[in-house]
Design a protein around this motif. Structure first.
Motif, PDB file in Angstrom:
ATOM      1  N   SER A 316     -54.301 -27.115  14.175  1.00 15.11           N
ATOM      2  CA  SER A 316     -53.395 -28.260  14.090  1.00 15.11           C
ATOM      3  C   SER A 316     -53.137 -28.866  15.463  1.00 15.11           C
ATOM      4  CB  SER A 316     -52.062 -27.834  13.459  1.00 15.11           C
ATOM      5  OG  SER A 316     -51.425 -26.831  14.238  1.00 15.11           O
ATOM      6  N   VAL A 317     -52.562 -30.072  15.444  1.00 10.39           N
ATOM      7  CA  VAL A 317     -52.053 -30.727  16.644  1.00 10.39           C
ATOM      8  C   VAL A 317     -50.550 -30.870  16.468  1.00 10.39           C
ATOM      9  CG1 VAL A 317     -52.054 -32.815  18.064  1.00 10.39           C
ATOM     10  CG2 VAL A 317     -54.207 -31.945  17.102  1.00 10.39           C
ATOM     11  N   ILE A 318     -49.799 -30.461  17.479  1.00  5.99           N
ATOM     12  CA  ILE A 318     -48.343 -30.399  17.408  1.00  5.99           C
ATOM     13  C   ILE A 318     -47.740 -31.296  18.491  1.00  5.99           C
ATOM     14  CG2 ILE A 318     -46.336 -28.873  17.507  1.00  5.99           C
ATOM     15  CD1 ILE A 318     -48.406 -26.556  16.917  1.00  5.99           C
ATOM     16  N   ARG A 319     -46.890 -32.227  18.101  1.00  5.36           N
ATOM     17  CA  ARG A 319     -46.188 -33.083  19.065  1.00  5.36           C
ATOM     18  C   ARG A 319     -44.910 -32.376  19.512  1.00  5.36           C
ATOM     19  NH1 ARG A 319     -44.863 -37.577  15.980  1.00  5.36           N
ATOM     20  NH2 ARG A 319     -46.813 -38.635  16.481  1.00  5.36           N
ATOM     21  N   LEU A 320     -44.654 -32.381  20.818  1.00  4.93           N
ATOM     22  CA  LEU A 320     -43.494 -31.704  21.371  1.00  4.93           C
ATOM     23  C   LEU A 320     -42.485 -32.719  21.864  1.00  4.93           C
ATOM     24  CD1 LEU A 320     -45.340 -28.934  23.429  1.00  4.93           C
ATOM     25  CD2 LEU A 320     -44.551 -28.831  21.053  1.00  4.93           C
ATOM     26  N   GLY A 321     -41.232 -32.563  21.453  1.00  3.55           N
ATOM     27  CA  GLY A 321     -40.172 -33.449  21.915  1.00  3.55           C
ATOM     28  C   GLY A 321     -39.713 -33.090  23.308  1.00  3.55           C
ATOM     29  N   THR A 322     -38.861 -33.915  23.879  1.00  2.00           N
ATOM     30  CA  THR A 322     -38.415 -33.696  25.258  1.00  2.00           C
ATOM     31  C   THR A 322     -37.631 -32.399  25.410  1.00  2.00           C
ATOM     32  OG1 THR A 322     -36.472 -35.065  24.802  1.00  2.00           O
ATOM     33  CG2 THR A 322     -38.388 -36.152  25.803  1.00  2.00           C
ATOM     34  N   ASN A 323     -37.065 -31.903  24.326  1.00  2.00           N
ATOM     35  CA  ASN A 323     -36.324 -30.639  24.378  1.00  2.00           C
ATOM     36  C   ASN A 323     -37.123 -29.472  23.814  1.00  2.00           C
ATOM     37  OD1 ASN A 323     -36.372 -31.397  21.753  1.00  2.00           O
ATOM     38  ND2 ASN A 323     -34.164 -31.200  21.380  1.00  2.00           N
ATOM     39  N   GLY A 324     -38.439 -29.698  23.602  1.00  2.56           N
ATOM     40  CA  GLY A 324     -39.291 -28.633  23.101  1.00  2.56           C
ATOM     41  C   GLY A 324     -39.371 -28.542  21.594  1.00  2.56           C
ATOM     42  N   ASP A 325     -38.714 -29.477  20.885  1.00  2.00           N
ATOM     43  CA  ASP A 325     -38.833 -29.492  19.431  1.00  2.00           C
ATOM     44  C   ASP A 325     -40.290 -29.735  19.042  1.00  2.00           C
ATOM     45  OD1 ASP A 325     -36.147 -29.103  19.210  1.00  2.00           O
ATOM     46  OD2 ASP A 325     -35.662 -31.192  18.731  1.00  2.00           O
ATOM     47  N   ARG A 326     -40.687 -29.204  17.877  1.00  2.00           N
ATOM     48  CA  ARG A 326     -42.078 -29.280  17.448  1.00  2.00           C
ATOM     49  C   ARG A 326     -42.205 -30.029  16.130  1.00  2.00           C
ATOM     50  NH1 ARG A 326     -40.806 -24.002  17.241  1.00  2.00           N
ATOM     51  NH2 ARG A 326     -41.620 -23.869  15.116  1.00  2.00           N
ATOM     52  N   GLU A 327     -43.268 -30.836  16.026  1.00  2.00           N
ATOM     53  CA  GLU A 327     -43.607 -31.422  14.737  1.00  2.00           C
ATOM     54  C   GLU A 327     -45.124 -31.535  14.640  1.00  2.00           C
ATOM     55  OE1 GLU A 327     -41.474 -35.090  14.647  1.00  2.00           O
ATOM     56  OE2 GLU A 327     -42.899 -36.146  15.940  1.00  2.00           O
ATOM     57  N   THR A 328     -45.661 -31.022  13.555  1.00  2.00           N
ATOM     58  CA  THR A 328     -47.102 -31.061  13.335  1.00  2.00           C
ATOM     59  C   THR A 328     -47.500 -32.456  12.875  1.00  2.00           C
ATOM     60  OG1 THR A 328     -47.193 -28.714  12.760  1.00  2.00           O
ATOM     61  CG2 THR A 328     -49.015 -30.099  12.004  1.00  2.00           C
ATOM     62  N   VAL A 329     -48.488 -33.048  13.558  1.00  2.00           N
ATOM     63  CA  VAL A 329     -48.940 -34.391  13.193  1.00  2.00           C
ATOM     64  C   VAL A 329     -50.350 -34.394  12.628  1.00  2.00           C
ATOM     65  CG1 VAL A 329     -47.398 -35.573  14.794  1.00  2.00           C
ATOM     66  CG2 VAL A 329     -49.654 -34.826  15.593  1.00  2.00           C
ATOM     67  N   LEU A 330     -51.051 -33.261  12.767  1.00  2.00           N
ATOM     68  CA  LEU A 330     -52.414 -33.168  12.251  1.00  2.00           C
ATOM     69  C   LEU A 330     -52.676 -31.712  11.907  1.00  2.00           C
ATOM     70  CD1 LEU A 330     -54.966 -34.928  11.810  1.00  2.00           C
ATOM     71  CD2 LEU A 330     -55.687 -34.304  14.123  1.00  2.00           C
ATOM     72  N   SER A 331     -53.201 -31.454  10.731  1.00  2.00           N
ATOM     73  CA  SER A 331     -53.439 -30.065  10.314  1.00  2.00           C
ATOM     74  C   SER A 331     -54.785 -29.956   9.602  1.00  2.00           C
ATOM     75  CB  SER A 331     -52.305 -29.579   9.399  1.00  2.00           C
ATOM     76  OG  SER A 331     -52.208 -30.385   8.236  1.00  2.00           O
ATOM     77  N   GLY A 332     -55.144 -28.728   9.244  1.00  2.00           N
ATOM     78  CA  GLY A 332     -56.398 -28.497   8.534  1.00  2.00           C
ATOM     79  C   GLY A 332     -57.634 -28.593   9.394  1.00  2.00           C
TER      80      GLY A 332
END
Length: 374
Positions: A316-332
């Motif tokens: 996957s590709v994971i976008r990281l916020g300025t405080n280190g929060d994570r959100e997956t934007v691409l998977s599989g």
């Protein structure tokens, strides 16, 4: 990105040594539909690094296939006959899709780890650099030229700029003793700094190094050993500069690569601190044109599978916020190893970083910086 070197996919090893072996600034909405990914390059042998040039060309480095020169190596299963040869290519893909080999560099093939060659790519001015190869002091022959080194590559081939193995042998910053891998280096992650220096995330030495591309001098920025709960083997894999001027380094973690052990750390003034945690088998971190950091997860490890323990299509590709929060934007994704962006926010992802010869590829994901979280 095999796992680091002989340490990569062993207790002190990372990818196969990787295998046995934000939204855009100013945007408030993600696209309602994503453009299907487009194939950029194919026929690659373990792609590990990708870079997008200003002229639209894409540069790719690969692990290669080893070679015909043999030696005795100490790998995960003990002493074994290994080999090396100039099969690790740096490939340039022109905007029209034409692929050409810019340089062929050493690929080191250790049983139980697999071939290890080119790592990440960095550019300073008109000079293209790549980290290349893994080497361990327990190997039966002296380090070959251009192995465990930073190379400058161009139309005339490649030139060794810095001998990372020599620095590791002299300093051993992670302090790992001989029975656990000893002097071992794999200059895998690479980025260019605003100071004109190169910064190397060494997956074997568990350290972040600075290289002067003019003199070849190597210096230690920070030891990164012992940060993932897998012994000394944190296995640094990617490095980039954030908007705050700090360095950010992705850590694969050591075997057996526990879920949630991988992380991205911030390095500032020599001090190391966690930035984003709770991820698995990270192989890269890069800053996108939106200023956000994007981490690449190779997938996950399942020792109970009875077959290949590296789970397919789990990357996957994971976008990281300025405080280190994570959100997956691409998977599989299937064994992704690196990511690069153009100015429009399109992402170029090296996939099938391990697998059958010729199965490696680079895919283009249009507007990935505008993808919504999954």
């Amino acid at each position: 990105m095999r796992s680091s070197s002989a340490r990569r996919f062993s207790a002190r090893s990372p990818l196969a040594a990787l295998v046995l072996g934000g939204l855009l600034v100013g945007c408030t909405q993600a696209p309602t539909a994503q453009t299907p990914p487009r194939l950029v390059a194919s026929g690659l042998n373990g792609p590990q690094g990708v870079y997008v040039a200003g002229d639209g060309s894409v540069w790719v480095s690969e692990d290669g296939l080893g070679g015909n020169t043999t030696f005795t190596a100490v790998g995960p299963g003990g002493p074994a006959q290994a080999n090396y040869g100039d099969t690790a290519r740096v490939v340039r893909v022109a905007p029209d899709g034409t692929q050409s080999v810019v340089a062929s560099n050493p690929s080191v093939n250790v049983p139980g780890i697999g071939p290890t060659g080119g790592g990440k790519i960095a550019v300073i001015g008109s000079n293209v650099y790549v980290g290349n190869g893994v080497w361990n002091a327990a190997f039966s022959v002296p380090r070959p030229a251009k192995v465990a080194a930073v190379l400058r590559v161009g139309e005339g081939g490649s030139q060794e700029v810095a001998n990372i193995f020599a620095f590791e042998a002299a300093t051993n910053p992670d302090g790992v003793p001989p029975e656990q891998g000893g002097i071992d280096t794999h200059p895998y992650g690479l980025t260019a700094g605003p100071d004109g220096q190169l910064y190397v995330a060494d997956a074997g030495a568990n350290a972040l190094f600075r290289v002067d591309p003019a003199s070849g001098a190597v210096s230690l920025v920070a030891s990164l050993a012992g940060l993932t709960g897998t012994g000394a083997q944190s296995v640094p894999t990617g490095v980039t500069f954030g908007n705050d001027g700090s360095l950010y380094v992705s850590l694969l973690s050591g075997g057996p690569f526990p879920s949630g052990a991988a992380r991205v750390v911030r390095v500032s003034g020599g001090a190391v601190s966690d930035f984003a945690t709770g991820m698995t088998m990270l192989t890269d971190v890069e800053r996108g044109p939106d200023g956000k950091l994007y981490a690449v997860s190779f997938g996950r490890f399942d020792a109970s599978s009875g077959g290949n323990p590296f789970v397919a299509n789990a990357g996957s590709v994971i976008r990281l916020g300025t405080n280190g929060d994570r959100e997956t934007v691409l998977s599989g994704l299937n064994y992704p190893t690196s990511i690069a962006f153009n100015a429009d926010g399109d992402a170029f992802v090296a996939e099938n970083g391990v697998g059958a010869p010729g199965s490696g590829r680079v895919m283009r994901y249009t507007g990935l910086t505008r993808y919504a979280a999954q």
